[in-house]
Design a protein around this motif. Structure first.
Motif, PDB file in Angstrom:
ATOM      1  N   TYR A 207       0.798  -1.341  -0.029  1.00 18.06           N
ATOM      2  CA  TYR A 207       0.060  -0.010  -0.063  1.00 18.06           C
ATOM      3  C   TYR A 207       0.824   1.310  -0.083  1.00 18.06           C
ATOM      4  O   TYR A 207       0.439   2.151  -0.824  1.00 18.06           O
ATOM      5  CB  TYR A 207      -0.991   0.125   1.175  1.00 18.06           C
ATOM      6  CG  TYR A 207      -1.842   1.488   1.174  1.00 18.06           C
ATOM      7  CD1 TYR A 207      -2.763   1.269   0.159  1.00 18.06           C
ATOM      8  CD2 TYR A 207      -1.674   2.349   2.219  1.00 18.06           C
ATOM      9  CE1 TYR A 207      -3.787   2.468   0.293  1.00 18.06           C
ATOM     10  CE2 TYR A 207      -2.348   3.448   2.072  1.00 18.06           C
ATOM     11  CZ  TYR A 207      -3.502   3.618   1.282  1.00 18.06           C
ATOM     12  OH  TYR A 207      -4.031   4.779   1.165  1.00 18.06           O
ATOM     13  N   LEU A 210       1.809   1.717  -3.345  1.00 19.54           N
ATOM     14  CA  LEU A 210       0.802   2.175  -4.300  1.00 19.54           C
ATOM     15  C   LEU A 210       0.468   3.549  -3.953  1.00 19.54           C
ATOM     16  O   LEU A 210       0.288   4.489  -5.058  1.00 19.54           O
ATOM     17  CB  LEU A 210      -0.229   1.396  -4.073  1.00 19.54           C
ATOM     18  CG  LEU A 210      -0.347  -0.067  -4.551  1.00 19.54           C
ATOM     19  CD1 LEU A 210      -1.408  -0.809  -3.965  1.00 19.54           C
ATOM     20  CD2 LEU A 210      -0.515  -0.032  -6.082  1.00 19.54           C
ATOM     21  N   VAL A 211       0.830   4.327  -2.945  1.00 18.68           N
ATOM     22  CA  VAL A 211       0.484   5.742  -2.748  1.00 18.68           C
ATOM     23  C   VAL A 211       1.445   6.333  -3.406  1.00 18.68           C
ATOM     24  O   VAL A 211       1.336   7.448  -3.973  1.00 18.68           O
ATOM     25  CB  VAL A 211       0.313   6.035  -1.178  1.00 18.68           C
ATOM     26  CG1 VAL A 211       0.473   7.391  -0.858  1.00 18.68           C
ATOM     27  CG2 VAL A 211      -0.679   5.481  -0.361  1.00 18.68           C
ATOM     28  N   GLU A 214       1.064   7.078  -6.747  1.00 20.86           N
ATOM     29  CA  GLU A 214      -0.143   8.078  -6.973  1.00 20.86           C
ATOM     30  C   GLU A 214       0.793   9.395  -6.819  1.00 20.86           C
ATOM     31  O   GLU A 214       0.348  10.242  -7.914  1.00 20.86           O
ATOM     32  CB  GLU A 214      -1.444   8.148  -6.197  1.00 20.86           C
ATOM     33  CG  GLU A 214      -1.822   6.837  -6.285  1.00 20.86           C
ATOM     34  CD  GLU A 214      -2.578   6.521  -7.492  1.00 20.86           C
ATOM     35  OE1 GLU A 214      -2.957   7.377  -8.297  1.00 20.86           O
ATOM     36  OE2 GLU A 214      -2.845   5.413  -7.821  1.00 20.86           O
ATOM     37  N   ALA A 237      -5.101   4.632  -4.150  1.00 19.77           N
ATOM     38  CA  ALA A 237      -4.256   3.362  -3.850  1.00 19.77           C
ATOM     39  C   ALA A 237      -4.850   2.358  -3.087  1.00 19.77           C
ATOM     40  O   ALA A 237      -4.814   1.108  -3.455  1.00 19.77           O
ATOM     41  CB  ALA A 237      -3.011   3.852  -3.009  1.00 19.77           C
TER      42      ALA A 237
END
Length: 428
Positions: A207, A210-211, A214, A237
């Motif tokens: 996670y 994934l952030v 972004e 995310a």
């Protein structure tokens, strides 16, 4: 290097009893006294939580060089966190012990006043000059309380080249390509990504990354109250985590599998990919050899320059070896910790891995192509976001990881997840 799996000096049964549990102060003192009488150079106890194959042999080598008896225990990482806290409270720490990276983990040890400054022995042995600039952390009082035993590391995405070729696909570079790889692996009966959800932090790493994909500044800006944890990068995310779960990206029952169990699925060729930390390279290389592949995490979000960033451990509060201030052989314990740190560094150099000190060792054999590619990338990353857990207090970190695990159960929407995270992160 062929390390012999034998102890330099036999472990006393009484030594094993004292290490196996904290809670009997009399037994600890009796065992320590007996151990001190057992060898010419006395005895020391060591607690570690890592599983890298070179750590035990390196400890035994130093014990032999110093003519001491060494009682050690290498403890499951999650169990270690509890055991070290109990040991601090009960005043039953071993002579030398490892501790996790992160502000809360380091402050826990320093605020308890259980660790001894190492400056005197670093100076008297002349070994301080061996360590790279910045690898020895000097606290506000001018003291150095720990020495490193792990270099800076970061998140990695590795894959099995042979399995990937058999599936007739290429390693993913984008979000859509990742979904295709997952779909193809599932169709052919191969686990797409091995994940140890039971330990929580492996899902946390995914996670975090994934952030980052972004918006590389999102986490730090949110911590500084410039934006909220309910803003778009965090929601998007979270949506991708949910999508991965829905796509069966991970093995069946992954939330009940430990990280070590998940790694074994990858090492034994049962899983196509593994998203973890660069510390897995040692075992991955010995298990897969030239079949080990590495890629940067795919471009899954809106970040303009995604492949120049990563999540990792560039921190002023690194993993460290500490010495118990109440050790009965304090100076010897300090010297052991320092020499052990440098011995581990030698092993890293011989393996062609990143290091934190000068060494006369040379790399032995051919450096694995996947690892060589990773090292090149690591040196070129413009920005490495410290793992979130290491940047917040332990209490917040534990709540956050519990919440993060719920996201992987599929029982929370992205908005529910981020709203709860906002509440957790804003706590005093």
């Amino acid at each position: 290097m062929n390390h012999k799996k034998q102890s330099v000096l036999p472990l006393l049964t009484i030594g094993l009893v004292l290490i196996s549990g904290c809670g009997n102060g009399a037994s600890y003192k009796q065992a320590q006294a007996a151990a001190n009488e057992a060898g010419n150079g006395g005895a020391l106890t060591l607690w570690m939580f890592n599983t890298d194959i070179y750590l035990k042999p390196a400890a035994e080598e130093v014990a032999k060089e110093m003519n001491i008896k060494l009682n050690y225990e290498f403890i499951n990482p999650e169990r270690y966190k509890t055991k070290i806290k109990v040991a601090v409270s009960a005043n039953e720490l071993p002579d030398i012990f490892a501790q996790y990276l992160g502000k809360s983990e380091r402050d826990f040890i320093l605020n308890a006043n259980v660790s001894a400054p190492l400056n005197d022995v670093l100076t008297s042995t002349g070994l301080e000059s061996k360590f790279d600039k910045g690898s020895l952390i000097q606290e506000a009082d001018g003291s150095i309380y720990s020495v490193p035993y792990r270099p800076e590391q970061s998140q990695v995405m590795v894959y099995n080249k042979k399995l990937m070729a058999n599936l007739g696909i290429q390693p993913p570079k984008t979000w859509d390509e990742l979904l295709v790889v997952i779909q193809t692996a599932n169709r052919k009966g191969v686990i797409p990504i091995a994940l140890g959800g039971k330990d929580r932090w492996p899902g946390d790493i995914i996670y975090n990354t994934l952030v980052l994909r972004e918006d590389p500044n999102a986490f730090n800006r949110a911590l500084n109250n410039e934006i909220k944890f309910t803003d778009k990068p965090f929601v998007d995310a979270a949506d991708k985590v949910i999508k991965l779960v829905q796509a069966n990206a991970f093995q069946q029952g992954f939330l009940n599998h430990s990280d070590l169990e998940a790694r074994e699925l990858f090492y034994t060729g049962k899983a196509l990919m593994l998203i973890n930390g660069s510390w897995i390279f040692t075992k991955a290389i010995s298990s897969l050899g030239d079949d080990l592949g590495y890629i940067k995490f795919p471009q899954t979000g809106a970040a303009a320059d995604p492949f120049s960033t990563n999540t990792g451990e560039r921190s002023s509060t690194p993993y460290g070896l500490f010495v118990n201030v109440q050790s009965q052989q304090l100076q010897k314990a300090k010297e052991f910790a320092i020499r052990y740190s440098l011995k581990i560094n030698n092993e890293l150099v011989k393996l062609g891995q990143a290091s934190y000190a000068a060494s006369d060792m040379k790399t032995e054999g051919k450096i694995n192509d996947a690892y060589a590619e990773y090292v090149k990338d690591f040196k070129s990353f413009k920005f490495i976001q410290t793992y979130w857990y290491s940047a917040i207090t332990t209490s917040k970190g534990e709540e956050y990881r519990d919440l993060n695990q719920k996201l992987y159960t599929g029982t929370l929407s992205s908005s529910q997840y981020t709203e709860s995270m906002e509440q957790i992160m804003r706590k005093p």
